[in-house]
Every structure is written in structure tokens, then in C-alpha cells.
Design a protein around this motif. Sequence first.
Motif, mmCIF file in Angstrom:
data_model
loop_
_atom_site.group_PDB
_atom_site.id
_atom_site.type_symbol
_atom_site.label_atom_id
_atom_site.label_comp_id
_atom_site.label_asym_id
_atom_site.label_seq_id
_atom_site.Cartn_x
_atom_site.Cartn_y
_atom_site.Cartn_z
ATOM 1 N N GLY A 146 -30.153 -16.765 21.703
ATOM 2 C CA GLY A 146 -28.690 -16.962 21.700
ATOM 3 C C GLY A 146 -27.933 -15.779 22.279
ATOM 4 N N LEU A 147 -28.153 -14.592 21.714
ATOM 5 C CA LEU A 147 -27.409 -13.425 22.192
ATOM 6 C C LEU A 147 -27.851 -13.011 23.585
ATOM 7 N N ALA A 148 -29.136 -13.252 23.924
ATOM 8 C CA ALA A 148 -29.589 -12.942 25.279
ATOM 9 C C ALA A 148 -28.862 -13.813 26.295
ATOM 10 N N GLU B 290 -12.266 -10.620 20.434
ATOM 11 C CA GLU B 290 -12.987 -10.069 19.291
ATOM 12 C C GLU B 290 -13.275 -11.190 18.297
ATOM 13 N N ILE B 291 -14.545 -11.269 17.836
ATOM 14 C CA ILE B 291 -14.924 -12.218 16.793
ATOM 15 C C ILE B 291 -15.590 -11.409 15.681
ATOM 16 N N SER B 292 -14.959 -11.363 14.515
ATOM 17 C CA SER B 292 -15.473 -10.542 13.409
ATOM 18 C C SER B 292 -15.628 -11.390 12.159
ATOM 19 N N ASP B 293 -16.597 -11.006 11.305
ATOM 20 C CA ASP B 293 -16.803 -11.721 10.043
ATOM 21 C C ASP B 293 -16.934 -10.707 8.921
ATOM 22 N N THR B 294 -16.915 -11.193 7.718
ATOM 23 C CA THR B 294 -17.044 -10.339 6.524
ATOM 24 C C THR B 294 -18.427 -10.501 5.900
ATOM 25 N N GLY B 295 -19.412 -10.753 6.750
ATOM 26 C CA GLY B 295 -20.766 -11.005 6.247
ATOM 27 C C GLY B 295 -21.563 -9.742 6.014
ATOM 28 N N VAL B 296 -22.898 -9.892 6.004
ATOM 29 C CA VAL B 296 -23.793 -8.808 5.610
ATOM 30 C C VAL B 296 -23.934 -7.760 6.703
ATOM 31 N N GLY B 297 -23.570 -8.080 7.944
ATOM 32 C CA GLY B 297 -23.673 -7.108 9.020
ATOM 33 C C GLY B 297 -25.062 -7.054 9.627
ATOM 34 N N ILE B 298 -25.217 -6.177 10.628
ATOM 35 C CA ILE B 298 -26.489 -6.034 11.340
ATOM 36 C C ILE B 298 -27.090 -4.678 10.979
ATOM 37 N N PRO B 299 -28.318 -4.641 10.486
ATOM 38 C CA PRO B 299 -28.946 -3.360 10.148
ATOM 39 C C PRO B 299 -29.010 -2.451 11.370
ATOM 40 N N HIS C 297 -31.838 -2.756 13.939
ATOM 41 C CA HIS C 297 -31.904 -3.970 14.763
ATOM 42 C C HIS C 297 -30.886 -3.971 15.898
ATOM 43 N N GLN C 298 -29.927 -3.034 15.868
ATOM 44 C CA GLN C 298 -28.821 -3.108 16.823
ATOM 45 C C GLN C 298 -29.276 -2.872 18.262
ATOM 46 N N SER C 299 -30.320 -2.075 18.443
ATOM 47 C CA SER C 299 -30.794 -1.831 19.815
ATOM 48 C C SER C 299 -31.548 -3.025 20.386
ATOM 49 N N THR D 106 -34.017 -12.412 13.437
ATOM 50 C CA THR D 106 -34.302 -12.098 12.031
ATOM 51 C C THR D 106 -34.287 -13.356 11.176
ATOM 52 N N LYS D 107 -34.073 -14.491 11.814
ATOM 53 C CA LYS D 107 -34.023 -15.753 11.069
ATOM 54 C C LYS D 107 -35.439 -16.265 10.817
#
Length: 625
Positions: free
Chosen positions: A611-613, A578-587, A590-592, A601-602
Motif C-alpha cells: 500500500g505505502l509503496a 495532511e492526514i493524521s489520526d490519534t492511533g497507536v503510531g508507528i514504532p 519501522h519508520q525507515s 506489520t499486519k
Amino acid sequence: MRRFLKDLFSAPFQLVLVISFSLVSATTIAVGTYVISRTIRDYLAEAMTERVNRDMHLAETLYQIKLRDVAGIAHRLALDPIVTENLAKARAGDAAARTIIDRQIANKITVLALGGNHFIAVLDADGNVLAGRLVSGTGEHAPVVGGGNWAGLPIVKDGFQNRQTLAATEVISSDMLAQIGLAEQAGIAIIDTPKAAKILFDPREGRAGLALVGISPIYGEGGETVGAAVAFHLFNNDFTLVDEIKDAAGIDTVTIFFGDLRVSTNVLTQDGKRAIGTRISEEVSQVVLGQGREFTGPAFVVNENYITRYDPLRDHAGQVIGSLYVGVRQASFLRLVNTVNERVLLVALAMILATFLLATPISRTITRPLKELKELAAANRRVAAGDMAVRVPVRAGGEVGQLARSFNQMLDTLQATQDQLVHSEKLASLGQLAAGVAHELNNPLATVLLYSDILLKESAPGDPRRADLTMIVNETKRCKGIVAALLDFARQNQVAAEPTDLNALIRNVVEVEQKRDAFAAVKVATEFDPTLPIIQADPAQMHEVFVNLMTNGVEAMPDGGALTLRTRSGPSGMVTIEISDTGVGIPPEHQSKLFTPFFTTKPIGHGTGLGLAIIYGIIKMHRGQ
């Protein structure tokens, strides 16, 4: 009636349900009724046993109080200074001294207001009666003429020898009772009793008396024994104590036995008379008199069964000489049990009838949703024809509704699986396309970069074309980065697996990445499972996964924050990272699209959307999720 039943049970299945419900209910209620009946019977039996035990405790308490009263009379008389002063004179034959002692005895009787037949006397050191009084059940008392010698009574003899006050239940022979005129009262005619032993427990039964006896020595001025005070309460044909126990403690029946003979009782015979002269049953006699143990339970008393308790009575030497009995008629207990059983049975029949009446509308409710099974069958045919968008409306509850929900969930799962397969096929096709495009573009881009870089280096510092050449070089490098990402995306099916310690791999990645400026305001924490097993993986590709995810997490925290990396064993046959952060999150919108190639979104120039692909492909090729 036939038409009414046909309308009431419109479907065979409904009739089967009603009959089934009724049979199940009837069986359950019948078993429950039997269990409840047995439980209540056992409870009532236990309650009755507890009651007779409580009754016996109260009876013994009152019995002991009476014994202490008798002993107290003798003790107080022995301590009376007037009695002590006149004892020697009375023994010498002084009639006046005997009269004084007799008057003191009368005073004691008057103050105590005794109930029942009592004998109270002062004896000399040889056991002769110097003065005494008989008290009748009505409270009248008169002096004893003669009195005789009582040294032969074992408790009196031991009281003189041991120089101590004694009190106990004792047997007094008919000869001694005759000395004071109580032999006739002690006499009881023995009545033949069913279930009694053939032989009397004590041969003296019917002639001797059973009494509460107390003796207290009288001491002279030198401490020698000069006489004794004796008192006893005779039980034979005296019902004072048994009636007092019955009234005071609320006990149904009480009996005092001399041996196995009733000498005082409020148990009545069939003609309504007290059962004096009847005998205890042999079954009880063997336990209580023969073994000296208490008996609790049903027993035959006179002419009917009682729930009883018998406790042995012992004399001052510890010998069993009789018993104390309390009891409750078993007939009253059986009437109570029968009443309870009748009411339980009535309730059971009412419940069975109510079940039948309620089963009819309930069966209608159950059979009504079955038509939805037709809708499920129709939907199934549409799915078989390829229509994955069909869904069954869930109107009913219970199993039919659960079946409809499960059917819809199955279609949702099939749709998701199909979408995932389509996505995987798209990625595979896109990977092949990306590999071809990357190879075709890589060489021209290398040539453009080479010549633009040469022109940039050869241009003078003030050449106005220098800015354009710089832009060409930078944009060409960006294109080469995109091409490199395409090549990585195309090569993700190539896994060089080897034994890999994920904890060590992640620790190395963290040590390297923390040195970058982007991590300056980010606190990195690790929570590693020390029992994490070694897995088969491609370290280089897993390194790329962790770097990419950490970079995404840091970029989601422009103002700083916390980045946490965890590992743990499980689920079965797998490990979890598990890799978690305290950032703004994903709307949510956009999750799908997270794993869609080229989606980002950059801003332009800050990401290719691959990257994620690439991570998705790496994990899938590692047979992960």
C-alpha cells in the motif's frame, strides 16, 4: 627582542591578525572617543543651558517676591485706618497728624524688617508727600524732610487716574530722587566696556534710578481718592537683592540692568570690585532691549565669557527699561569639558593597548584550528574516491567548526540522496519484476479459481471435500488480490493528469469511506483551505492514495478515535495534504521501512505490504514529496 617577537608571533597569519585587530580596534575606539567627547560636550552645554534657565526662573521668582513685598507695604499702609483718619488733617497742615502717619510708617518698617534702600511715603491727592521714611541698607530709617511731589512719576499718575494698586519696575528721574536725598546714590559713573554699544540705550543712564515701585490709592469715607501710599526699593548701588538671589538660589552671578547699564550686580572686575557702571554687550542689547526677547547662551560679560541668560524688565506700561541677568563663567565649563576629554582619551589609549595585548593569545586560538582544514582536504579526497562513510571530527568552533559541520551535513545529504536513488531504482526494478510475475501468475490462478469454484458449487452440502474446496477458493482469491496489487504497483508510472480539485476529491472519498463499518467508532474531521488552487493530477490514483491512508489510520485506532484531513496552499508552487489520526503510531524502528514493498506489520492475510509503496510511487510520479 627580535627573537621574543618571533616566538610570540610564530606565524605570519597570526601577526596579520594582531595588526588587523589592533587597527580595527584603534579606529573604532578613536571614532567612539570623538563621538563620546562631542556627545559629552553637547550634553554639558545643554546641562549648563538648563542650569542658567533654572537659575533665571529662581531669580525671577525672588525678584517677583521682592516686588510683591514692596507693593504689600504700600497696600497695607493704604488700608491702615489710622492713616486714613489723619490724612485730611495732615493735608490741612496739622503737624500732629503728620507725626501720627509717620509713626505708622515707622511701625510698618519695623515689623517688616526690610533689607536694602527703600522709600515709603503717604501722598495727598495731588501727589505731595505728607509723611515718609527712608530705609538704608543697614536697616536704619529716618523721616523725610521735604519729600516734594511725586505726581509726575508715571506709575503714581496712573495709579491715581485708574484708582488701582500698581506694582512694577520703574525708572525714577534724578530730580525726584533729589527731593528725598537719593540722587547721589542713584548716580553711577559709566565705564567704557568692550563690545558695548556706542550709544546708551536710555539717555538717563548713570543719573536716574531703577526701582521696584508699588502704589496703592487711599480712599475716603465717600469712596473718593484722598491720597496714596507709595513704596519703592532703589537698585542703584544696592546689592541686597542680587546677593540674596545668589545665596538663596545658588546662582553664580546676578545683575540688574537699567537700560544697558549695570546698576546692581555681584559680577566682579579683574581687581575684585563689583562691576557697577559697566555695560551690556551690543549683541545682547539688540536682542533683549531692542527686541524685548530673552537671550540664552555664551556672552561677553565685563571682561570674560559667561554662559548667560538675560530676561527683559518692563515697566507698568510694558516698555522695556532694563534686564535681569544670571550667568556661569564659561571657564569653569571649559575646564570640566577638558577634564572629561582627557579622561576619555586616557581610557581610549588604555583600551587600544589592552586590545593589542589580548589580540596575541586570541590570534593563537584563531590560527590553531586552521590545521583542521587539512583534515577537511583529506576527507574531501576520500569522498572523491567514493568513500561516502567518511566524517570529519568537529573540534573547533567558529567558521572552521561550521565548515566541518557543513561538510558532514553535505555528506549526510549525499548519502540520503544516494539511498533514495537506490530505493527508487529498486522500486523500478521490482515493479518490472512484479509486472512480469503478475502476468505469468494471473492466468493460472484464474484457471485454478474457475475449476475450484465449479467443484465447490457441484459438491453436495454434506460432502467432506467441501471445506477443502472452500479453502482453495479463498486462498486463490487472496493470491489474485496480491497479483492485482502487484499490477497496481507495476502500473504506478502511468499518470493520466487532468485539472483536479483536491478539496472536492477528498470530500467525496470521506463521504464514501465513512459508510464502512470500520469507521463506525471514528470521528472524521476535515479542515480545507478554501483558497487551495486547482492542480494537475490523476484523480483515480489520488483517490487510491487517500483511501489507503485513511484505511491505515482507521486500522491504527481499533478502539476508535479521530481522523483529520487538512489541505493548505504552500510551499511555493505546491499544495500540502495532511492526514493524521490519534492511533497507536508507528514504532521508530519501522519508520525507515515504511515504503519498502511487502513490508507489513499486519497479520498474514490482512495486508500485502504494498500500500505505502504504491502511494510513494504515485506521489513521486506527481512530482510530490
